[in-house]
Design a protein around this motif. Sequence first.
Motif, PDB file in Angstrom:
ATOM      1  N   ARG A   1       9.391   4.922 -11.148  1.00 48.70           N
ATOM      2  CA  ARG A   1       9.032   3.710 -11.879  1.00 48.70           C
ATOM      3  C   ARG A   1       9.343   2.423 -11.134  1.00 48.70           C
ATOM      4  O   ARG A   1       8.827   1.361 -11.485  1.00 48.70           O
ATOM      5  CB  ARG A   1       9.758   3.686 -13.227  1.00 48.70           C
TER       6      ARG A   1
ATOM      7  N   GLU B   1       0.840  -1.211   0.000  1.00 45.80           N
ATOM      8  CA  GLU B   1       0.000   0.000   0.000  1.00 45.80           C
ATOM      9  C   GLU B   1       0.871   1.256   0.000  1.00 45.80           C
ATOM     10  O   GLU B   1       0.585   2.224  -0.717  1.00 45.80           O
ATOM     11  CB  GLU B   1      -0.914  -0.003   1.235  1.00 45.80           C
TER      12      GLU B   1
ATOM     13  N   ASP C   1      -2.852  -3.295  -9.444  1.00 44.87           N
ATOM     14  CA  ASP C   1      -3.255  -1.964  -9.934  1.00 44.87           C
ATOM     15  C   ASP C   1      -2.402  -1.486 -11.103  1.00 44.87           C
ATOM     16  O   ASP C   1      -2.038  -0.311 -11.196  1.00 44.87           O
ATOM     17  CB  ASP C   1      -3.181  -0.933  -8.800  1.00 44.87           C
TER      18      ASP C   1
ATOM     19  N   ALA D   1       4.304   5.580  -5.560  1.00 44.95           N
ATOM     20  CA  ALA D   1       4.427   5.525  -7.021  1.00 44.95           C
ATOM     21  C   ALA D   1       3.405   6.435  -7.687  1.00 44.95           C
ATOM     22  O   ALA D   1       3.721   7.161  -8.638  1.00 44.95           O
ATOM     23  CB  ALA D   1       4.255   4.084  -7.498  1.00 44.95           C
ATOM     24  N   GLU D   2       2.179   6.411  -7.173  1.00 44.40           N
ATOM     25  CA  GLU D   2       1.124   7.236  -7.772  1.00 44.40           C
ATOM     26  C   GLU D   2       1.372   8.723  -7.531  1.00 44.40           C
ATOM     27  O   GLU D   2       1.084   9.561  -8.379  1.00 44.40           O
ATOM     28  CB  GLU D   2      -0.233   6.807  -7.209  1.00 44.40           C
ATOM     29  N   LYS D   3       1.936   9.056  -6.382  1.00 45.55           N
ATOM     30  CA  LYS D   3       2.176  10.466  -6.054  1.00 45.55           C
ATOM     31  C   LYS D   3       3.364  11.039  -6.825  1.00 45.55           C
ATOM     32  O   LYS D   3       3.327  12.197  -7.256  1.00 45.55           O
ATOM     33  CB  LYS D   3       2.427  10.625  -4.547  1.00 45.55           C
ATOM     34  N   THR D   4       4.417  10.242  -7.008  1.00 46.79           N
ATOM     35  CA  THR D   4       5.671  10.778  -7.555  1.00 46.79           C
ATOM     36  C   THR D   4       5.953  10.376  -8.988  1.00 46.79           C
ATOM     37  O   THR D   4       6.716  11.053  -9.684  1.00 46.79           O
ATOM     38  CB  THR D   4       6.866  10.327  -6.695  1.00 46.79           C
ATOM     39  N   GLY D   5       5.420   9.233  -9.421  1.00 48.20           N
ATOM     40  CA  GLY D   5       5.732   8.752 -10.764  1.00 48.20           C
ATOM     41  C   GLY D   5       7.016   7.958 -10.848  1.00 48.20           C
ATOM     42  O   GLY D   5       7.435   7.565 -11.945  1.00 48.20           O
TER      43      GLY D   5
ATOM     44  N   ALA E   1       6.703  -0.232 -12.638  1.00 52.68           N
ATOM     45  CA  ALA E   1       5.748   0.175 -13.673  1.00 52.68           C
ATOM     46  C   ALA E   1       5.925  -0.643 -14.934  1.00 52.68           C
ATOM     47  O   ALA E   1       5.232  -0.410 -15.928  1.00 52.68           O
ATOM     48  CB  ALA E   1       5.921   1.667 -13.977  1.00 52.68           C
TER      49      ALA E   1
ATOM     50  N   TYR F   1       0.641  -2.298 -11.777  1.00 54.30           N
ATOM     51  CA  TYR F   1       2.074  -2.442 -11.496  1.00 54.30           C
ATOM     52  C   TYR F   1       2.396  -3.923 -11.302  1.00 54.30           C
ATOM     53  O   TYR F   1       1.509  -4.732 -11.024  1.00 54.30           O
ATOM     54  CB  TYR F   1       2.458  -1.706 -10.215  1.00 54.30           C
TER      55      TYR F   1
ATOM     56  N   LEU G   1       2.501   1.724  -3.452  1.00 54.18           N
ATOM     57  CA  LEU G   1       1.506   2.193  -4.427  1.00 54.18           C
ATOM     58  C   LEU G   1       1.225   3.690  -4.252  1.00 54.18           C
ATOM     59  O   LEU G   1       1.166   4.442  -5.226  1.00 54.18           O
ATOM     60  CB  LEU G   1       0.210   1.395  -4.290  1.00 54.18           C
ATOM     61  N   LYS G   2       1.055   4.112  -2.990  1.00 59.73           N
ATOM     62  CA  LYS G   2       0.809   5.536  -2.721  1.00 59.73           C
ATOM     63  C   LYS G   2       1.955   6.387  -3.258  1.00 59.73           C
ATOM     64  O   LYS G   2       1.751   7.429  -3.882  1.00 59.73           O
ATOM     65  CB  LYS G   2       0.659   5.772  -1.218  1.00 59.73           C
TER      66      LYS G   2
END
Length: 454
Positions: free
Chosen positions: A336, A324, A416, A330-334, A351, A418, A327-328
């Motif tokens: 990989r 979790e 999700d 990766a989604e916030k910062t991009g 990614a 990834y 995922l948070k």
Amino acid sequence: MSWDALYSSAFDKVRGNIGKVGGVLLAYNTNIDAVKYLDSKDLERRVRNVGEDEVLRYSDELPEKITSLEHLFGGILWSVRRGKAAELFVESCSVRFYMKRWGWDELRMGGQVGIMANLLGGVYNVPVIAHVPQLSRLQAELFKDGPIYVPKVENGKLRLVHPRDFAGDEENCIHYIYEFPRGFRVFDFEAPRENRFIGSADDYNPNVYIRPEFHEHFEEIASESELAVISGLQALTGENYREPVETLRGHLEILNDKDIPVHLEFAFTTDRTVREALVDLLGKFWSVGFNEVELASIMEVVGEDEIARKLLTHDPVDPVAVTEAMLKLAEKTGVRRIHFHTYGYYLALTAYKGEFIRDALLFAALAAAAKAKLGDVHSIDDVVKAMEVPVNERAKAVEAALEERYGMEKGIADVDGYQLSFVPTKIVERPKSTVGIGDTISSSAFVGEFALRP
């Protein structure tokens, strides 16, 4: 296929392909580690001489830096109680003098850059270009033979030479490493696992001093590289972080323009402002590596306090909470690739997809076990000597939780969009040393992955 069979296959794949990896740029921290193996009676005597009650106060909550002997011994006891590593900057000259008189059992290559340079260049024979803040004669002698280079400028022209050929005699940057084994007892504390406390007693690495050669010739140095690993930012504070972070931002822009994947080897920093600045930069990195303490500290910065709490509550660390958190982030910062390593297992969230990600983690786990078992690894063939070390039995519960939650098979799951990759590690019951194992894990996994990429 059993985990032992997967381990064996992964080692063969990496050994057969690691020669494909070109130059790796390593920046910014290199130092000399003065390693002291703690003796409980000696430690208790020293703590009582300083004042047991005050020391114990700091064993509950780490100070931000060491300005007294109470801070030093409190930090050591903090690590022993938890079996966790910690590193603090030693600001006090009198404490530095005390540590020097306390002495050491051996001197080794230190700093993430130094350790990774000796592993990648001296063991795997992968060419590396290392940033060494101060090239003393002792520091130079601690580098292994192999394709390890430092920049040297002569008549305005850049040359890459082995550190021993640099012919410098600059300051010694000493970090004092206080090691303890699992079961180490002091007062009423017993270490749940082996680890160490580090007192950083140099003024170059904590301020992320960057040599003039790197300032002036960074683009040329980057052109000699295919990959880069950035480390050594952990001692920055709210007072001194701005200039190094801006320099790092400029270096990242050059590396990004040249399409050079960059890994950030994160290390715990007590300063929230510095953590916030690093989170802002994460999107410019290809990859970042954490343990549970470091990942929890980042979750606090991004407002995920409940996930941060979960990461520090269970032993072994809850893999669902780790996933979790990744995922948070990766989604916030991009970013990989997020690599998580803890005692007993590793995870990677990427990614992109493929078995080579898991296989690189297996190779890294084998390299880490070899280092723990042997103390030092002299060639890539030494790594396979860790095959006889058993796979961590406690990781079966971790694997079962991942299978139930994400449908993981053979250490791989789709989460999700990834890929989540998992490996159980091999646990050496009585490691010769813990220093450098995290750096061995992260650099082996990152470089190993690029050796195996289709």
